[in-house]
Enzyme design. Structure first.
Site, PDB file in Angstrom:
ATOM      1  NE  ARG A   1      -3.030  -2.357   2.667  1.00  0.00           N
ATOM      2  CZ  ARG A   1      -3.730  -2.754   3.983  1.00  0.00           C
ATOM      3  NH1 ARG A   1      -3.913  -1.338   4.792  1.00  0.00           N
ATOM      4  NH2 ARG A   1      -3.900  -3.886   4.168  1.00  0.00           N
TER       5      ARG A   1
ATOM      6  CB  CYS B   1       1.032  -1.644  16.689  1.00  0.00           C
ATOM      7  SG  CYS B   1       2.700  -0.789  17.048  1.00  0.00           S
TER       8      CYS B   1
ATOM      9  CD  GLU C   1      -5.113  -4.139  15.374  1.00  0.00           C
ATOM     10  OE1 GLU C   1      -4.917  -5.058  14.723  1.00  0.00           O
ATOM     11  OE2 GLU C   1      -3.837  -3.402  15.768  1.00  0.00           O
TER      12      GLU C   1
HETATM   13  P1  NAD Z   1      -1.376  -6.969   7.573  1.00  0.00           P
HETATM   14  O1  NAD Z   1      -1.060  -8.023   8.274  1.00  0.00           O
HETATM   15  O2  NAD Z   1      -2.238  -6.872   6.486  1.00  0.00           O
HETATM   16  O3  NAD Z   1       0.108  -6.980   6.315  1.00  0.00           O
HETATM   17  C1  NAD Z   1       1.395  -7.258   6.952  1.00  0.00           C
HETATM   18  C2  NAD Z   1       2.251  -7.691   5.656  1.00  0.00           C
HETATM   19  O4  NAD Z   1       1.815  -9.019   5.545  1.00  0.00           O
HETATM   20  C3  NAD Z   1       2.227  -6.870   4.600  1.00  0.00           C
HETATM   21  O5  NAD Z   1       3.510  -6.929   3.931  1.00  0.00           O
HETATM   22  C4  NAD Z   1       1.274  -7.720   3.505  1.00  0.00           C
HETATM   23  O6  NAD Z   1       1.486  -7.661   2.192  1.00  0.00           O
HETATM   24  C5  NAD Z   1       1.349  -8.970   4.108  1.00  0.00           C
HETATM   25  N1  NAD Z   1       0.316  -9.805   4.111  1.00  0.00           N
HETATM   26  C6  NAD Z   1      -1.012  -9.427   3.923  1.00  0.00           C
HETATM   27  N2  NAD Z   1      -1.866 -10.446   3.856  1.00  0.00           N
HETATM   28  C7  NAD Z   1      -1.314 -11.661   3.721  1.00  0.00           C
HETATM   29  C8  NAD Z   1      -1.648 -12.980   3.722  1.00  0.00           C
HETATM   30  N3  NAD Z   1      -2.710 -13.318   3.450  1.00  0.00           N
HETATM   31  N4  NAD Z   1      -0.466 -13.763   3.456  1.00  0.00           N
HETATM   32  C9  NAD Z   1       0.702 -13.493   3.341  1.00  0.00           C
HETATM   33  N5  NAD Z   1       1.074 -12.266   3.520  1.00  0.00           N
HETATM   34  C10 NAD Z   1       0.235 -11.446   3.722  1.00  0.00           C
HETATM   35  O7  NAD Z   1      -1.027  -5.754   8.315  1.00  0.00           O
HETATM   36  P2  NAD Z   1      -1.131  -4.199   7.772  1.00  0.00           P
HETATM   37  O8  NAD Z   1      -2.814  -4.082   7.567  1.00  0.00           O
HETATM   38  O9  NAD Z   1      -0.326  -3.845   6.704  1.00  0.00           O
HETATM   39  O10 NAD Z   1      -0.711  -3.394   8.963  1.00  0.00           O
HETATM   40  C11 NAD Z   1      -1.502  -3.100  10.277  1.00  0.00           C
HETATM   41  C12 NAD Z   1      -1.375  -4.312  11.305  1.00  0.00           C
HETATM   42  O11 NAD Z   1      -0.264  -4.519  11.762  1.00  0.00           O
HETATM   43  C13 NAD Z   1      -2.227  -4.001  12.496  1.00  0.00           C
HETATM   44  O12 NAD Z   1      -2.772  -5.065  13.038  1.00  0.00           O
HETATM   45  C14 NAD Z   1      -1.104  -3.588  13.567  1.00  0.00           C
HETATM   46  O13 NAD Z   1      -1.621  -3.618  14.899  1.00  0.00           O
HETATM   47  C15 NAD Z   1      -0.147  -4.213  13.139  1.00  0.00           C
HETATM   48  N6  NAD Z   1       1.118  -3.748  13.624  1.00  0.00           N
HETATM   49  C16 NAD Z   1       1.780  -4.123  14.610  1.00  0.00           C
HETATM   50  C17 NAD Z   1       2.847  -3.797  15.292  1.00  0.00           C
HETATM   51  C18 NAD Z   1       3.557  -4.211  16.373  1.00  0.00           C
HETATM   52  O14 NAD Z   1       4.678  -4.037  16.773  1.00  0.00           O
HETATM   53  N7  NAD Z   1       2.974  -5.297  16.907  1.00  0.00           N
HETATM   54  C19 NAD Z   1       3.511  -2.940  14.434  1.00  0.00           C
HETATM   55  C20 NAD Z   1       2.812  -2.013  13.408  1.00  0.00           C
HETATM   56  C21 NAD Z   1       1.571  -2.619  12.876  1.00  0.00           C
END
Ligand code: NAD
Length: 498
Positions: free
Chosen positions: A177, A281, A382
């Site tokens: 994104r 997060c 969330e």
């Molecule tokens: P997401 O889980 O949708 O995506 C994260 C990564 O996984 C991206 O690179 C994406 O391309 C990949 N991805 C997405 N769907 C996938 C699938 N089905 N199979 C394999 N890979 C896949 O997360 P997001 O929407 O980009 O980010 C927001 C989320 O991240 C929230 O839940 C937030 O709390 C979390 N987050 C956590 C922390 C932490 O430190 N714990 C930090 C930042 C964000």
């Protein structure tokens, strides 16, 4: 409209037929670029480049690696404004907020500039007669990072400086994104003198991730994102024998006791809830109001939520930008509707907000919900948007029970004037990162970042000492240099010291 390429072996690599995805400007709603979507072929090309680079990078001296990190750090300072604008244009957050994430990411580079100290081993003299023991740590090889959209610079910076400084080579799979920050950082590394192939970027979605998880040439995977994907990545990558760190989602509670300075607490809760449109997060998403604090707190929070200035991230004076996608806005606005239907009071309703001149942007306003219970969807899910839910309880112990019963355990905060309450809270709460009168307690780079429970799958937080441990493995060497005249008899019994 331009296409954002991969970055492999020190150069941009166009897509090889696996398609592209749109990259939007969330403030206007317009598609502004396409990003190539990689799969097995691109991941394999990156692994080949990174494996070849590892052959020499693993033998680079600590001073060479330190010099690269010093230069890289300075380039992050020099190009902060440019990088912040790139982030803001694809993510939607304000330029100031983007600068903040670059600063926090840069601190990880500063930590590894002290690499010589970080990687020092230990030495035990004369553990047996004429025998010494020492240990040292070595890099793993090619490692990969898979990162979320919400911090396109900072979260990858939690990973790659530590991995690279400890002698590994790195493949980053950023969020599709907001992919441009990754390529920008790749150019800065090249300018800093990092050899080609040490840092690579493969863009894409699930296909690229699956190829990383299965590739036999990748030793370890770092993941940050939502909990379901963190669980999937952890399960898959460990089944392929890889080392994994996987950070997941969050639902962060800030507890306000009646003895707290309510104006101060509400100020910080408002910034923690609505900053970056709640897409952090560590965002505060639940205010747990204890006893008499509730009515007064709700009133101040409502006033402050109404004062939040919503607009494009690059407009001066904006506090909060749009959400990252149209779908994210719909999800958040539906959640506010569901909360009302389930009995919550919508004190401030951000739904349907239009920003003049940006009517197609993905904006929603700050929402404040009161009388939320732990059974409601708005509490359990969330939401990852600018929604703050007030849950009312009678005592601090009840507040701690609410937090401990929640499946997430990333961050939490307590607002109080009582040291005794703060101490009880920090000892009993089942959460990894705790703030006392600090709403968003992101640890400094020389500590490690990671939550508990569903906010961290497996057992490895990122950066700081835990990050160094994750990207290296130890060797312990037992040494004897006998003098020619010395009688050292070999024994058939298991060796013990004497
Ligand atoms: P997401 O889980 O949708 O995506 C994260 C990564 O996984 C991206 O690179 C994406 O391309 C990949 N991805 C997405 N769907 C996938 C699938 N089905 N199979 C394999 N890979 C896949 O997360 P997001 O929407 O980009 O980010 C927001 C989320 O991240 C929230 O839940 C937030 O709390 C979390 N987050 C956590 C922390 C932490 O430190 N714990 C930090 C930042 C964000």
């Amino acid at each position: 409209m331009h296409t954002i390429p991969h970055w492999i072996n020190g150069s941009p690599l166009p897509g090889t037929g696996t398609g592209t995805a749109p990259v939007f400007n969330p403030a206007t709603g317009a598609e502004q670029a396409r990003v190539v979507l990689g799969g097995a072929a691109e991941v394999d090309a990156a692994v080949r480049a990174a494996s070849a680079a590892f052959e020499t990078w693993q033998d680079s001296s600590l001073s060479q690696r330190t010099q690269v990190m010093f230069a890289f750090r300075q380039l992050l300072v020099d190009h902060e404004e440019e990088l912040a604008r790139i982030i803001s244009a694809e993510h939607g957050k304000t330029v100031d907020d983007a600068r903040g994430e670059i600063t926090r990411g840069r601190e990880v580079v500063e930590y590894v500039c002290g690499l010589g100290d970080v990687l020092k081993g230990s030495f035990s003299d004369q553990v047996s007669r004429g025998v010494d023991v020492h240990d040292f740590r070595q890099p793993l090889g090619v490692v990969a990072g898979i990162t979320p959209f919400n911090f396109p610079a900072m979260v990858p910076l939690w990973m790659h400086p530590v991995a690279i400084a400890t002698g590994n080579t790195f493949i980053l799979k950023p969020s599709e994104r907001d992919p441009s920050a990754a390529n920008f950082v790749a150019r800065l590394y090249r300018q800093a003198g990092l050899p080609d192939g040490v840092f690579n970027v493969v863009h894409g979605g699930k296909d690229a991730v699956d190829a990383i998880l299965a590739h036999p040439g990748i030793e370890a995977v770092s993941f940050v994102g939502s909990t379901p994907i963190a669980k999937y990545v952890h399960e898959q990558a460990t089944s392929y024998g890889k080392r994994v760190q996987a950070l997941g989602g969050a639902k962060n509670h800030a507890v306000v006791l009646p003895d707290a300075d309510l104006e101060f607490a509400a100020d910080h809760l408002t910034a923690g809830a609505y900053g970056s449109a709640g897409e952090r997060c560590m965002a505060v998403s639940v205010a747990v109001a204890v006893g008499d604090a509730a009515d007064a707190l709700a009133a101040v929070l409502a006033r402050k939520a109404n004062e939040v200035r919503v607009g494009p991230g690059d407009a001066p004076g904006t506090d909060m930008g749009p959400l990252v996608t149209r779908a994210a806005r719909e999800r958040v606005e539906n959640a506010v509707g569901t909360a009302a239907a389930q009995g919550a009071t919508v004190v401030v309703d951000g739904r349907g907000l239009k920003v003049e001149g940006h009517e197609e942007g993905f904006f929603t306003g700050p929402s404040l919900l009161d009388h939320v219970t732990t059974e409601m969807d708005a509490y359990r899910e969330e939401l990852f948007g600018p929604v703050l839910a007030i849950v009312r309880v009678d005592t601090l112990d009840e507040a701690i029970d609410v937090i401990n019963a929640n499946p997430y355990g990333n961050g939490t905060a307590l607002f109080t004037a009582s040291g005794e309450a703060a101490r009880r809270f920090q000892r009993r709460v089942k959460v990894g990162m705790i703030g006392i009168n600090v709403p968003v307690p992101v640890p400094m780079s020389y500590y490690s970042f990671g939550g508990w429970k569903d906010s961290l799958v497996g057992d490895s937080p990122v950066h700081g000492p835990e990050g160094v441990r994750f990207y290296t493995r130890p060797k312990v060497v037992t040494t004897r240099w006998p003098r020619p005249a010395q009688q050292v008899t070999a024994g058939f019994t298991f060796p013990t010291s004497s």
